[in-house]
Design a protein around this motif. Structure first.
Motif, PDB file in Angstrom:
ATOM      1  N   MET A   1       0.886  -1.361   0.153  1.00 44.53           N
ATOM      2  CA  MET A   1       0.016   0.028   0.016  1.00 44.53           C
ATOM      3  C   MET A   1       0.766   1.317  -0.080  1.00 44.53           C
ATOM      4  O   MET A   1       2.020   1.180   0.535  1.00 44.53           O
ATOM      5  CB  MET A   1      -0.959  -0.217   1.252  1.00 44.53           C
ATOM      6  N   SER A   2       0.345   2.330  -0.362  1.00 45.22           N
ATOM      7  CA  SER A   2       1.230   3.344  -0.494  1.00 45.22           C
ATOM      8  C   SER A   2       1.057   4.444   0.617  1.00 45.22           C
ATOM      9  O   SER A   2       0.215   4.073   1.487  1.00 45.22           O
ATOM     10  CB  SER A   2       0.533   4.418  -1.741  1.00 45.22           C
ATOM     11  N   ASP A   3       2.001   5.423   0.825  1.00 43.05           N
ATOM     12  CA  ASP A   3       2.081   6.194   2.044  1.00 43.05           C
ATOM     13  C   ASP A   3       1.199   7.495   1.913  1.00 43.05           C
ATOM     14  O   ASP A   3       1.057   7.906   0.758  1.00 43.05           O
ATOM     15  CB  ASP A   3       3.662   6.529   2.152  1.00 43.05           C
ATOM     16  N   VAL A   4       0.654   7.889   2.940  1.00 48.68           N
ATOM     17  CA  VAL A   4      -0.045   9.229   3.035  1.00 48.68           C
ATOM     18  C   VAL A   4       0.459  10.050   3.963  1.00 48.68           C
ATOM     19  O   VAL A   4       0.722   9.585   5.179  1.00 48.68           O
ATOM     20  CB  VAL A   4      -1.505   8.924   3.628  1.00 48.68           C
ATOM     21  N   LEU A   5       1.116  10.978   3.628  1.00 52.87           N
ATOM     22  CA  LEU A   5       1.684  12.104   4.652  1.00 52.87           C
ATOM     23  C   LEU A   5       0.617  12.919   5.390  1.00 52.87           C
ATOM     24  O   LEU A   5      -0.347  13.224   4.744  1.00 52.87           O
ATOM     25  CB  LEU A   5       2.637  12.889   3.823  1.00 52.87           C
ATOM     26  N   VAL A   6       0.973  12.710   6.769  1.00 54.83           N
ATOM     27  CA  VAL A   6      -0.046  13.401   7.709  1.00 54.83           C
ATOM     28  C   VAL A   6       0.842  14.513   8.583  1.00 54.83           C
ATOM     29  O   VAL A   6       1.418  14.294   9.162  1.00 54.83           O
ATOM     30  CB  VAL A   6      -0.768  12.332   8.634  1.00 54.83           C
ATOM     31  N   LEU A   7       0.494  15.799   8.149  1.00 53.96           N
ATOM     32  CA  LEU A   7       0.955  16.927   8.951  1.00 53.96           C
ATOM     33  C   LEU A   7       0.406  17.103  10.412  1.00 53.96           C
ATOM     34  O   LEU A   7      -0.702  17.458  10.243  1.00 53.96           O
ATOM     35  CB  LEU A   7       1.210  18.288   8.136  1.00 53.96           C
ATOM     36  N   VAL A   8       0.957  16.658  11.364  1.00 58.21           N
ATOM     37  CA  VAL A   8       0.241  16.746  12.629  1.00 58.21           C
ATOM     38  C   VAL A   8       0.657  18.057  13.320  1.00 58.21           C
ATOM     39  O   VAL A   8       0.191  18.310  14.283  1.00 58.21           O
ATOM     40  CB  VAL A   8       0.819  15.532  13.555  1.00 58.21           C
ATOM     41  N   GLY A   9       1.896  18.401  12.888  1.00 54.87           N
ATOM     42  CA  GLY A   9       2.219  19.857  13.455  1.00 54.87           C
ATOM     43  C   GLY A   9       3.052  19.819  14.711  1.00 54.87           C
ATOM     44  O   GLY A   9       3.788  18.585  14.835  1.00 54.87           O
ATOM     45  N   HIS A  10       2.930  20.666  15.559  1.00 55.53           N
ATOM     46  CA  HIS A  10       3.826  20.814  16.742  1.00 55.53           C
ATOM     47  C   HIS A  10       3.324  19.999  17.839  1.00 55.53           C
ATOM     48  O   HIS A  10       1.968  20.440  18.188  1.00 55.53           O
ATOM     49  CB  HIS A  10       4.104  22.264  17.055  1.00 55.53           C
ATOM     50  N   ILE A  11       3.987  19.056  18.312  1.00 55.31           N
ATOM     51  CA  ILE A  11       3.291  18.373  19.591  1.00 55.31           C
ATOM     52  C   ILE A  11       3.832  18.783  20.773  1.00 55.31           C
ATOM     53  O   ILE A  11       5.030  18.743  21.247  1.00 55.31           O
ATOM     54  CB  ILE A  11       3.737  16.707  19.382  1.00 55.31           C
ATOM     55  N   ALA A  12       3.046  19.418  21.765  1.00 52.00           N
ATOM     56  CA  ALA A  12       3.445  19.962  23.070  1.00 52.00           C
ATOM     57  C   ALA A  12       2.693  18.990  23.878  1.00 52.00           C
ATOM     58  O   ALA A  12       1.446  19.255  24.252  1.00 52.00           O
ATOM     59  CB  ALA A  12       2.993  21.478  22.984  1.00 52.00           C
ATOM     60  N   GLY A  13       3.134  18.002  24.423  1.00 47.47           N
ATOM     61  CA  GLY A  13       2.958  17.017  25.400  1.00 47.47           C
ATOM     62  C   GLY A  13       1.814  16.211  24.609  1.00 47.47           C
ATOM     63  O   GLY A  13       2.264  15.294  23.877  1.00 47.47           O
ATOM     64  N   GLN A  14       0.604  16.246  24.606  1.00 45.13           N
ATOM     65  CA  GLN A  14      -0.473  15.195  24.076  1.00 45.13           C
ATOM     66  C   GLN A  14      -0.610  15.713  22.576  1.00 45.13           C
ATOM     67  O   GLN A  14      -0.579  16.630  22.302  1.00 45.13           O
ATOM     68  CB  GLN A  14      -1.673  15.417  24.906  1.00 45.13           C
ATOM     69  N   VAL A  15      -0.946  14.362  21.710  1.00 45.97           N
ATOM     70  CA  VAL A  15      -1.474  14.668  20.326  1.00 45.97           C
ATOM     71  C   VAL A  15      -2.784  15.291  20.485  1.00 45.97           C
ATOM     72  O   VAL A  15      -3.661  14.675  21.048  1.00 45.97           O
ATOM     73  CB  VAL A  15      -1.239  13.296  19.798  1.00 45.97           C
TER      74      VAL A  15
END
Lengths: 319, 257
Positions: free
Chosen positions: A1-15
């Motif tokens: 299967m192909s990849d999907v890029l997921v930008l979660v951004g800056h994680i400060a502590g919890q997601v």
């Protein structure tokens, strides 16, 4: 299967919840590869894995004040490397700008404000609400890697545990990325309430409140229900509540499970920001107020009688 | 100072939008996007403070889009440029940004002003795309803007969790919100004067933008547009002393309490 890029951004502590929503949608399209910065510690990586992140790429930067456009450089490089079937970001002002610049750099298409993303035979099929949410539109990107900015609350996060591999890379900024200087960033004082765009319940007040002090009543109601506080443009323009809480065309668009409109007439600009809420409740003394056309349940009456009685009843039922 | 304000001709927000068979927005009977008036206003305020400032309004759109430029000129400014070409119809945000960027290169502004969003598509994509194309710094969603003599533009941006103060040297792309200051109404004199101000029309060929990169060649395709079904009529009750309790009953049934 192909990849999907997921930008979660800056994680400060919890997601944050929006990141988990993006992961849930990404799994429909391929194997999620998370791109994040900040404290992506063991607990954060574990959370990302629980929601299906096959890989977590942490961008390390000692420039904490980096302007969001700097993300574009890192994402463009990763896109060239990973060749994903899509790139997902949050449809926030920052997220949309990252999407905008990335799509120019990739010479491809971009879709914002997605409320649903499904896999299709010709690539991801994106659902959006257009024209004050009066229309449902389905679209596809037909050139380049689809860059899709997804609204908060588009999906209920669901788990699909895997153990992610973790890679780390430094963010190398070029002079051009620093042309916008961040002079200062002042964090807003936390209200302890959920973010307006992410909340399951939103309690909003309008002209009918009559003043800034009366918003305390709405705050009590929001706290009793575990919700966020919103305001109509009329209330914000009167200086009764901060603009960051404005729901509507030029404020934020919300789509919670429950939207409680108190003393709000329901002008088109306001409706544009809330009419996709799952359940809408209105309290207004004017039986002709257009907000009642949207309401699943409405009380025509004095909010200063109805809301305190509702608060008492909530407390009694919980006791 | 050379300022270009990017404006858009949009359907009136008070009317029902119409769509063509190709799922395009029918642009007949439109107007200058209300949010663009805030960008025009900011440009005109610079005119009042920085001597020798020249303001050009720029739009991409069908022939009728000239009306949006005339409206902007009636508020103020010196000239307008209308990029119009049959091949442009159906352009998405990337295509529109490509055309605007080509026109901006030719106009070589010190400052590009845009609204925070259009009132039709509402994506907020174009200002960031212009900055990327033109390799200019971007300062977006400004609720305050100031220019200093050294050629630095500064803005205040109200983000959800923080307030940012950003600065950049010119040339730069700035987008402004509706919090930045009320736009002026065109005066009768302004409306008359606007009719005599120069309004140039440029084609894609004039700008060297290949027709095959815009319009029907958009990077996105709309498969379906459906009107949202009206919400089912709800239960509306008058408060006869039990309104709050009855509402609590509803919220409890719906599992919110």
């Amino acid at each position: 299967m192909s990849d999907v890029l997921v930008l979660v951004g800056h994680i400060a502590g919890q997601v944050g919840k929006p990141g988990l929503e993006l992961l849930t949608l990404a799994r429909r399209l391929g194997d999620p590869v998370v791109v994040c910065a900040g404290e992506a510690d063991e607990a954060a990586v574990e959370t990302l894995g629980r929601y299906g992140a096959e890989r977590v790429h942490v961008i390390e930067s000692d420039e904490p004040q980096e302007y969001p456009v700097a993300w574009v450089r890192a994402l463009a490089a990763l896109t060239a490397d990973v060749r994903p079937v899509a790139v997902l970001t949050e449809s926030t002002p920052d997220g949309r700008e990252i999407a905008a610049r990335l799509s120019v750099r990739l010479d491809g298409g971009v879709l914002t404000d997605a409320v649903d993303v499904q896999a299709g035979p010709d690539g991801p099929v994106v659902t959006q609400w257009a024209f004050a949410a009066g229309y449902t539109v389905t679209s596809r990107v037909v050139r380049g890697v689809p860059v899709i900015a997804v609204k908060p609350n588009a999906v209920v996060p669901s788990e699909a545990p895997v153990t992610p591999s973790v890679t780390r890379g430094a963010l190398v900024l070029e002079e051009a990325d620093r042309r916008t200087r961040v002079v200062s960033r002042t964090a807003r004082e936390s209200t302890g309430r959920p973010q307006l765009t992410e909340a399951d319940i939103v309690v909003s007040g309008g002209r009918g409140l009559g003043g800034a002090e009366q918003f305390a009543l709405l705050e009590r109601l929001a706290d009793a229900l575990g919700g966020a506080v919103g305001a109509s443009r009329a209330a914000v323009d009167s200086g009764w509540y901060p603009h960051t809480h404005q729901v509507g065309q030029t404020g934020v668009t919300v789509s919670p499970q429950l939207y409680l409109a108190v003393g709000i007439s329901g002008a088109i600009q306001h409706r544009a920001g809330m009419q996709t809420s799952k359940t809408i409740v209105a309290v207004n003394k004017d039986a002709e107020a257009p907000i009642f056309e949207l309401a699943d349940y409405g009380v025509v009456g004095d909010l200063f009688e109805v809301v305190p009685q509702l608060l008492d009843e909530v407390a009694r039922r919980r006791a | 100072m050379n300022i270009v304000v990017c404006v858009k001709y949009v359907p009136d927000t008070g009317s029902q939008p119409r769509f063509t068979a190709e799922h395009r927005v029918d642009r007949a009977g439109g107007r200058l996007s209300e949010l663009d008036e805030y960008a025009v206003e900011q440009a005109l305020r610079v005119v009042d403070t920085v001597p020798g400032t020249r303001v050009t309004h720029l739009t991409v759109g069908p022939p009728a889009a000239a009306e949006a430029l005339r409206r902007a000129l009636a508020m103020g400014g010196d000239a307008a440029v209308h990029v119009s070409d049959d091949a442009i119809a159906g352009s998405d945000a990337p295509a529109t940004a490509l055309i605007l960027a080509a026109a901006l290169r030719r106009l070589s502004p010190d400052l590009v002003l845009c609204a925070m969003a259009s009132t039709d598509g509402g994506t907020s994509l174009v200002p960031a795309m212009l900055a990327e194309h033109l390799e200019m710094p971007q300062l977006t969603f400004a609720s305050e803007m100031s220019l200093d003599e050294g050629g630095t533009v500064r803005i205040r941006r109200e983000a959800a969790s923080e307030v940012r103060h950003l600065a950049a040297g010119l040339p730069a792309v700035v987008s402004v919100t509706d919090r930045i200051g009320d736009p002026r109404y065109p005066s009768f004199k302004g409306i008359m004067a606007a009719k005599k101000k120069p309004l140039e029309t440029w084609s894609l060929a004039d700008l060297g933008v290949p027709a095959g990169r815009v319009g029907a060649a958009a990077a996105t395709v709309v498969d379906q547009i459906t009107a949202r079904p009206p919400r089912a009529a709800g239960t509306i009750v008058p408060d006869e002393g039990e309104g709050g309790r009855r509402l609590a009953g509803f919220l409890s049934e719906q599992k919110f309490i």
